[in-house]
Design a protein around this motif. Sequence first.
Motif, PDB file in Angstrom:
ATOM      1  N   LEU A 114      -6.139  15.001-116.789  1.00  0.00           N
ATOM      2  CA  LEU A 114      -4.855  14.513-116.299  1.00  0.00           C
ATOM      3  C   LEU A 114      -4.925  12.995-116.262  1.00  0.00           C
ATOM      4  N   LEU A 115      -4.565  12.385-117.372  1.00  0.00           N
ATOM      5  CA  LEU A 115      -4.657  10.928-117.479  1.00  0.00           C
ATOM      6  C   LEU A 115      -3.796  10.251-116.413  1.00  0.00           C
ATOM      7  N   PRO A 116      -4.273   9.059-115.934  1.00  0.00           N
ATOM      8  CA  PRO A 116      -5.357   8.233-116.470  1.00  0.00           C
ATOM      9  C   PRO A 116      -6.756   8.597-115.962  1.00  0.00           C
ATOM     10  N   ARG A 117      -6.894   9.690-115.205  1.00  0.00           N
ATOM     11  CA  ARG A 117      -8.224  10.088-114.757  1.00  0.00           C
ATOM     12  C   ARG A 117      -8.995  10.710-115.919  1.00  0.00           C
ATOM     13  N   TRP A 118     -10.233  10.281-116.044  1.00  0.00           N
ATOM     14  CA  TRP A 118     -11.173  10.798-117.030  1.00  0.00           C
ATOM     15  C   TRP A 118     -10.744  10.532-118.473  1.00  0.00           C
ATOM     16  N   ARG A 119     -10.497   9.251-118.745  1.00  0.00           N
ATOM     17  CA  ARG A 119     -10.453   8.831-120.142  1.00  0.00           C
ATOM     18  C   ARG A 119     -11.885   8.909-120.696  1.00  0.00           C
ATOM     19  N   GLY A 120     -12.009   9.160-121.992  1.00  0.00           N
ATOM     20  CA  GLY A 120     -13.336   9.114-122.579  1.00  0.00           C
ATOM     21  C   GLY A 120     -13.846  10.444-123.088  1.00  0.00           C
ATOM     22  N   ALA A 121     -15.187  10.518-123.272  1.00  0.00           N
ATOM     23  CA  ALA A 121     -15.808  11.554-124.096  1.00  0.00           C
ATOM     24  C   ALA A 121     -15.984  12.907-123.427  1.00  0.00           C
ATOM     25  N   GLU A 200      -3.033   2.743-111.625  1.00  0.00           N
ATOM     26  CA  GLU A 200      -3.938   3.238-110.593  1.00  0.00           C
ATOM     27  C   GLU A 200      -4.558   4.573-111.019  1.00  0.00           C
ATOM     28  N   GLY A 201      -5.775   4.815-110.543  1.00  0.00           N
ATOM     29  CA  GLY A 201      -6.418   6.100-110.767  1.00  0.00           C
ATOM     30  C   GLY A 201      -7.171   6.229-112.069  1.00  0.00           C
ATOM     31  N   VAL A 202      -7.423   5.108-112.733  1.00  0.00           N
ATOM     32  CA  VAL A 202      -8.152   5.160-113.999  1.00  0.00           C
ATOM     33  C   VAL A 202      -9.634   5.441-113.740  1.00  0.00           C
ATOM     34  N   SER A 203     -10.210   6.387-114.479  1.00  0.00           N
ATOM     35  CA  SER A 203     -11.655   6.618-114.438  1.00  0.00           C
ATOM     36  C   SER A 203     -12.122   7.002-115.830  1.00  0.00           C
ATOM     37  N   TYR A 204     -13.419   6.843-116.077  1.00  0.00           N
ATOM     38  CA  TYR A 204     -13.967   7.052-117.409  1.00  0.00           C
ATOM     39  C   TYR A 204     -15.022   8.148-117.400  1.00  0.00           C
ATOM     40  N   ALA A 205     -14.933   9.021-118.388  1.00  0.00           N
ATOM     41  CA  ALA A 205     -15.841  10.158-118.515  1.00  0.00           C
ATOM     42  C   ALA A 205     -16.881   9.853-119.577  1.00  0.00           C
ATOM     43  N   GLY A 206     -18.019   9.307-119.149  1.00  0.00           N
ATOM     44  CA  GLY A 206     -19.066   8.943-120.075  1.00  0.00           C
ATOM     45  C   GLY A 206     -19.638  10.132-120.812  1.00  0.00           C
ATOM     46  N   LYS A 207     -20.159   9.894-122.001  1.00  0.00           N
ATOM     47  CA  LYS A 207     -20.763  10.930-122.823  1.00  0.00           C
ATOM     48  C   LYS A 207     -21.939  11.567-122.104  1.00  0.00           C
ATOM     49  N   LEU A 208     -22.114  12.879-122.276  1.00  0.00           N
ATOM     50  CA  LEU A 208     -23.214  13.591-121.635  1.00  0.00           C
ATOM     51  C   LEU A 208     -24.533  13.331-122.360  1.00  0.00           C
ATOM     52  N   SER A 209     -25.628  13.434-121.610  1.00  0.00           N
ATOM     53  CA  SER A 209     -26.960  13.330-122.203  1.00  0.00           C
ATOM     54  C   SER A 209     -27.864  14.378-121.587  1.00  0.00           C
ATOM     55  N   LYS A 210     -28.882  14.801-122.328  1.00  0.00           N
ATOM     56  CA  LYS A 210     -29.837  15.768-121.800  1.00  0.00           C
ATOM     57  C   LYS A 210     -30.617  15.180-120.629  1.00  0.00           C
ATOM     58  N   ALA A 211     -30.886  13.883-120.687  1.00  0.00           N
ATOM     59  CA  ALA A 211     -31.697  13.255-119.643  1.00  0.00           C
ATOM     60  C   ALA A 211     -31.034  13.363-118.278  1.00  0.00           C
ATOM     61  N   PRO A 233     -21.956  25.100-120.446  1.00  0.00           N
ATOM     62  CA  PRO A 233     -23.145  25.546-121.171  1.00  0.00           C
ATOM     63  C   PRO A 233     -23.992  24.445-121.808  1.00  0.00           C
ATOM     64  N   TRP A 234     -23.635  23.182-121.691  1.00  0.00           N
ATOM     65  CA  TRP A 234     -24.453  22.112-122.271  1.00  0.00           C
ATOM     66  C   TRP A 234     -24.279  20.856-121.438  1.00  0.00           C
ATOM     67  N   PRO A 235     -25.369  20.130-121.195  1.00  0.00           N
ATOM     68  CA  PRO A 235     -26.738  20.265-121.699  1.00  0.00           C
ATOM     69  C   PRO A 235     -27.621  21.217-120.885  1.00  0.00           C
ATOM     70  N   VAL A 236     -27.107  21.810-119.844  1.00  0.00           N
ATOM     71  CA  VAL A 236     -27.747  22.746-118.917  1.00  0.00           C
ATOM     72  C   VAL A 236     -28.681  21.992-117.957  1.00  0.00           C
ATOM     73  N   ALA A 237     -28.362  22.094-116.675  1.00  0.00           N
ATOM     74  CA  ALA A 237     -29.181  21.449-115.641  1.00  0.00           C
ATOM     75  C   ALA A 237     -30.584  22.052-115.645  1.00  0.00           C
ATOM     76  N   TRP A 238     -31.584  21.214-115.353  1.00  0.00           N
ATOM     77  CA  TRP A 238     -32.948  21.716-115.401  1.00  0.00           C
ATOM     78  C   TRP A 238     -33.843  20.990-114.402  1.00  0.00           C
ATOM     79  N   THR A 239     -34.963  21.626-114.130  1.00  0.00           N
ATOM     80  CA  THR A 239     -36.042  21.035-113.352  1.00  0.00           C
ATOM     81  C   THR A 239     -37.334  21.591-113.938  1.00  0.00           C
ATOM     82  N   THR A 240     -38.444  21.414-113.252  1.00  0.00           N
ATOM     83  CA  THR A 240     -39.690  22.015-113.723  1.00  0.00           C
ATOM     84  C   THR A 240     -40.268  22.921-112.645  1.00  0.00           C
ATOM     85  N   LEU A 241     -40.910  23.982-113.097  1.00  0.00           N
ATOM     86  CA  LEU A 241     -41.601  24.933-112.233  1.00  0.00           C
ATOM     87  C   LEU A 241     -43.023  25.048-112.757  1.00  0.00           C
TER      88      LEU A 241
END
Length: 334
Positions: A114-121, A200-211, A233-241
């Motif tokens: 719902l623009l202008p919220r979350w412009r971007g990737a 008013e209300g502009v925000s940016y949706a940066g590209k996702l990364s696995k890191a 379903p991507w990049p899937v949250a993770w931790t280590t066990l």
Amino acid sequence: MSHSLRVVFAGTPDFAAESLAALLASRHAIAAVYTQPDRPAGRGRKLKPGPVKALALENGIDVRQPSTLKDPSAQRDLAALNADVMVVVAYGLLLPQAVLDIPRLGCLNVHASLLPRWRGAAPIQRAIEAGDSQSGVTIMQMDAGLDTGAMLLTRTTPIDATTTAGELHDRLAGLGGEAIVAALDALADEGPAATPQPAEGVSYAGKLSKAEAELDFTRPATELAARIRAFNPWPVAWTTLAGEPLRLWFAEKQGLAETRTNGATAEHRPGTLLDPTPDALRIACGPEGRDVLHVTRAQLPGGKPLAVRDLLNSRAARFTPGTCLGDTHQEDRA
């Protein structure tokens, strides 16, 4: 009397294919489809057409796959189609101003927020991650900026504590198809006028990364649960066990950790596995480990995503209470 528009469609993935399918079922005529070049896929790395190309070929639509639209020859080919409007949905190639100026009615974009919220990737994932209560699609008149064009119409849909990015993606893809047909119908009938986006209300949706999908258990459970849903379903949250990756597919905030006999809330090292329920792993989180993350779907290395009930039935020894997730040096504290 209503009339049809001559449309050039530009898009590549599943999200875009929903809009193309809606346009094919509408009164408007698709002159050609532009999509990205085929990419290698599968073990054999054979070239595979994207969903938009596959749908266009099934319907006998002319498909074009230039590597760029900056080339004057590509722009001449587009102009020769004499389109009234170009519809762009997750195309993946930059449209220079010369291309934006070619169609008589310009270029329209189906944007998943719902623009202008979350412009971007990554607007779908960022909306869930931020805890937004709703999302939607915006039909936008494209200009040279990053999702800054004037808006023709919007459609909204709620986000709740169970919504994953995959579910929201599919819902918005359907809404996008409905919305772009409605927008073209209105344009064909000489309305509605485009409305500039508010300042008013502009925000940016940066590209996702696995890191960034690695979880920090010092964060509150509500925030962690939202991030897990946003990255499914991507990049899937993770931790280590025990030094191996553990992927977390679904979680929710459960509440405070168990209390001591004097009534004070117990403190745990963030990331510590608490006693599980039959259906969920319970993980201490928050700055002092007082919060609890309730994980109901997870994935061990070499396995498929499973309900935690099934993991506990077969691999309970892997989830010993007191184990600290994300800690590869537990033996040092033995």
